[in-house]
Design a protein around this motif. Structure first.
Motif, PDB file in Angstrom:
ATOM      1  N   ASN A 258       0.901  -1.159  -0.139  1.00 59.78           N
ATOM      2  CA  ASN A 258       0.294   0.278  -0.354  1.00 59.78           C
ATOM      3  C   ASN A 258       0.943   1.044  -0.039  1.00 59.78           C
ATOM      4  O   ASN A 258       0.249   2.553  -0.362  1.00 59.78           O
ATOM      5  N   GLN A 259       2.382   1.145   0.412  1.00 55.17           N
ATOM      6  CA  GLN A 259       2.903   2.392   0.583  1.00 55.17           C
ATOM      7  C   GLN A 259       3.787   2.863  -0.522  1.00 55.17           C
ATOM      8  O   GLN A 259       4.619   3.579  -0.430  1.00 55.17           O
TER       9      GLN A 259
ATOM     10  N   ARG B  29      -1.560  18.238   2.795  1.00 55.67           N
ATOM     11  CA  ARG B  29      -2.134  17.595   3.244  1.00 55.67           C
ATOM     12  C   ARG B  29      -1.105  16.469   1.958  1.00 55.67           C
ATOM     13  O   ARG B  29      -1.985  17.039   1.006  1.00 55.67           O
ATOM     14  N   THR B  30      -0.580  15.620   2.996  1.00 56.32           N
ATOM     15  CA  THR B  30       0.007  14.801   1.433  1.00 56.32           C
ATOM     16  C   THR B  30      -0.038  13.245   1.731  1.00 56.32           C
ATOM     17  O   THR B  30       0.511  12.490   1.196  1.00 56.32           O
ATOM     18  N   GLY B  31      -0.679  12.606   2.783  1.00 54.27           N
ATOM     19  CA  GLY B  31      -1.544  11.396   3.377  1.00 54.27           C
ATOM     20  C   GLY B  31      -1.931  10.877   4.564  1.00 54.27           C
ATOM     21  O   GLY B  31      -2.100  12.148   5.218  1.00 54.27           O
ATOM     22  N   THR B  32      -1.954   9.788   4.851  1.00 57.80           N
ATOM     23  CA  THR B  32      -2.126   8.517   5.870  1.00 57.80           C
ATOM     24  C   THR B  32      -1.313   7.839   6.488  1.00 57.80           C
ATOM     25  O   THR B  32      -1.006   7.384   6.118  1.00 57.80           O
TER      26      THR B  32
ATOM     27  N   LEU C 128       4.521   7.818   6.125  1.00 60.01           N
ATOM     28  CA  LEU C 128       3.542   7.382   5.879  1.00 60.01           C
ATOM     29  C   LEU C 128       2.953   6.473   5.723  1.00 60.01           C
ATOM     30  O   LEU C 128       3.814   6.094   5.147  1.00 60.01           O
TER      31      LEU C 128
ATOM     32  N   SER D 218       0.225   5.921   3.775  1.00 61.85           N
ATOM     33  CA  SER D 218      -0.149   5.621   1.954  1.00 61.85           C
ATOM     34  C   SER D 218       0.144   7.735   1.764  1.00 61.85           C
ATOM     35  O   SER D 218       0.324   8.537   2.550  1.00 61.85           O
ATOM     36  N   GLY D 219      -0.570   7.895   0.612  1.00 65.26           N
ATOM     37  CA  GLY D 219       0.118   8.891  -0.124  1.00 65.26           C
ATOM     38  C   GLY D 219       1.573   9.189  -0.786  1.00 65.26           C
ATOM     39  O   GLY D 219       2.135   8.746  -0.766  1.00 65.26           O
ATOM     40  N   SER D 220       2.017  10.480  -1.398  1.00 63.46           N
ATOM     41  CA  SER D 220       3.119  11.108  -1.780  1.00 63.46           C
ATOM     42  C   SER D 220       3.169  12.421  -1.143  1.00 63.46           C
ATOM     43  O   SER D 220       2.420  13.871  -1.903  1.00 63.46           O
TER      44      SER D 220
ATOM     45  N   TRP E  92       5.603  10.433   1.117  1.00 64.02           N
ATOM     46  CA  TRP E  92       5.090   9.421   2.488  1.00 64.02           C
ATOM     47  C   TRP E  92       6.059   9.625   3.354  1.00 64.02           C
ATOM     48  O   TRP E  92       5.944   9.294   4.448  1.00 64.02           O
TER      49      TRP E  92
ATOM     50  N   GLN F 212       7.528  13.091   6.459  1.00 68.30           N
ATOM     51  CA  GLN F 212       6.213  13.686   6.697  1.00 68.30           C
ATOM     52  C   GLN F 212       5.617  13.920   7.992  1.00 68.30           C
ATOM     53  O   GLN F 212       5.986  14.250   9.103  1.00 68.30           O
TER      54      GLN F 212
END
Length: 467
Positions: A345-346, A397-400, A432, A434-436, A438, A441
């Motif tokens: 997922n990453q 905001r970049t991800g979770t 993170l 997830s996100g880009s 990640w 952050q």
């Protein structure tokens, strides 16, 4: 004539003490005395209707899915429901089960009882093809070739691996929780599995050592499912990607051998005992990450199971996989941290969610690093909810960062985050889920689960150092 009726090692008396045997017998009797739930009734009805041994049917289903129909969602190889009825370009057991039972395909995909009936009908059809008469069908051991045929395996070796798994479960017995809390049981028994021609088939549980990891066996994936290369000279290897198969161990091995799959991984790890099979050489590029750049730079490890079912993630699996990851990291100089050992997922652009919310990263990384503490400079924290990630404290905001146990590097004082009476000015630098991008952050310490307002401590109660 060669005697192919081989006594298998799946005997309760060989693995349990007499006292444990008596206890299990009492438990089994108690379970049978209790009113049967809907799933147990469905297995009983299907077994009676198609003259299939009930316990064998349950053991086969458990080997496939742990009795979880996954709400009609298909496995990675296109299998549906508790009995894993398959619809993919080369295997059409879902369609055949619909023809045998007269039930619509859509019903077999989503209705547990219908799916079990379809699996029973399919297993009986294999028995009929093998010529099992009414007397033979009463002996569970005589069904071994039919169970092997049910696997639709790529090779006889994988078919034997599949059938051996089912008969191991049948011999040891099982007590399986279904998703609604119902418990389905199979009493342990001594089984003689009549392997027939499979008695002369190579046993993948005692296979030749893999070329890159001495504790793994070797089964080659189809050359249509990976790219031959000469890593690490052609591409540096600096990542390890953790996957969950969305299917069984034998089924995944078979799928990676299927030229139409267009997918593979370097290694597959079994749930029950942590057995490892290598399928693609480390030097070659497996097609596992859904991102060519990450495929070229990483080694992919698949783990038997489904992301929605924590029962597959055993301690044996974690320990075995962690030892494999440690070996790969040492071999290629990969840092043993979550920046370099990542979930599918990453991967940038990933559409997959594995290894999912039930994968215990905290335990896994402790096994990888060989200790109970994170690597230097990292601090374990629990989050009570998924935390939004930002490029800077309070920035874009970049991800979770997923809910659960995570690690952070350091803290800095920043904009206040407040919901109701809860607030926090601290921001934590982390990687993170997830996100880009990640890595590196920021998340608000408001999401820390263990401490009160306006503090930023790790799980041991220590102040996280300032950045």
């Amino acid at each position: 004539m060669r005697n192919t009726r081989a006594r298998t090692p799946y005997r309760l008396a060989m693995v349990l003490t007499a006292a444990a045997t008596i206890l299990l017998g009492v438990l089994a009797q108690g379970a049978s005395a209790a009113p049967a739930g809907p799933l147990a009734r469905a297995f009983a009805r299907a077994a009676t209707a198609h003259d299939v041994p009930r316990d064998l049917l349950v053991a086969l289903a458990y080997a496939e899915t742990h009795l979880d129909g996954h709400n009609g969602a298909p496995s990675a190889s296109g299998g549906y429901g508790i009995m894993h009825l398959v619809a993919n370009p080369t295997t059409h057991t879902l369609k055949k089960a619909a023809e045998l039972t007269g039930r619509p395909v859509a019903t077999l995909q989503k209705d547990d009882a219908a799916n079990i009936a379809g699996g029973a009908a399919l297993l009986r059809s294999h028995a009929d093809d093998l010529g099992l008469d009414a007397t033979a069908r009463k002996d569970a051991g005589r069904w071994y070739p039919a169970v092997a045929a049910y696997a639709n395996a790529s090779t006889p070796e994988v078919a034997r691996l599949y059938a051996d798994t089912v008969y191991d479960l049948l011999g040891r017995g099982l007590r399986a929780p279904a998703r609604d809390g119902e418990i389905v049981t199979v009493a342990p028994r001594e089984v003689e599995a009549e392997r027939g021609a499979y008695a002369r088939t190579r046993d993948l549980n005692a296979q030749l050592a893999a070329p890159d990891y001495p504790n793994a066996g070797w089964v080659a994936a189809s050359s249509a499912n990976y790219t031959a290369s000469s890593r690490p000279s052609a591409y540096a290897i600096d990542r390890i990607v953790i996957h969950v198969t969305q299917g069984s161990y034998a089924g995944t091995i078979s799928w990676f051998q299927n030229p139409s799959a267009s997918v593979s991984a370097h290694y597959v790890v079994r749930s029950s005992d942590g057995a490892v099979t290598q399928m693609v050489r480390d030097k070659d590029v497996a097609w596992h990450a859904g991102n060519w750049s990450y495929n070229t730079r990483s080694v992919g490890i698949e783990h038997e199971g489904y992301v929605s079912d924590a029962s597959w993630f055993t301690d044996a699996m974690y320990r075995s996989s962690a030892a494999l990851t440690r070996h790969i990291a040492d071999r290629y100089g990969i840092p043993k941290d979550r920046a370099h050992i990542i979930g599918h997922n990453q991967v940038p652009g990933a559409t997959h969610t594995d290894p999912g919310p039930y994968w215990d990263w905290n335990r896994y990384m402790q096994y990888v690093t060989g200790g109970s503490n994170p690597a230097p400079g990292k601090y374990w924290v629990d989050t009570h909810a998924a935390a939004p990630g930002h490029s800077s404290p309070g920035g874009t905001r970049t991800g979770t960062l997923n809910q659960g146990t995570n690690y952070v590097y350091c803290r800095t004082w920043g904009p206040n985050v407040q919901v109701g009476g809860d607030y926090n000015h601290w921001w934590l630098k982390t990687d993170l889920d997830s996100g880009s991008p990640w890595q590196n952050q920021w998340v608000s310490a408001y999401y820390l689960a263990r401490w009160g307002n306006d503090v930023a401590k790790d799980n041991s109660g220590n102040d996280i150092p300032n950045c």
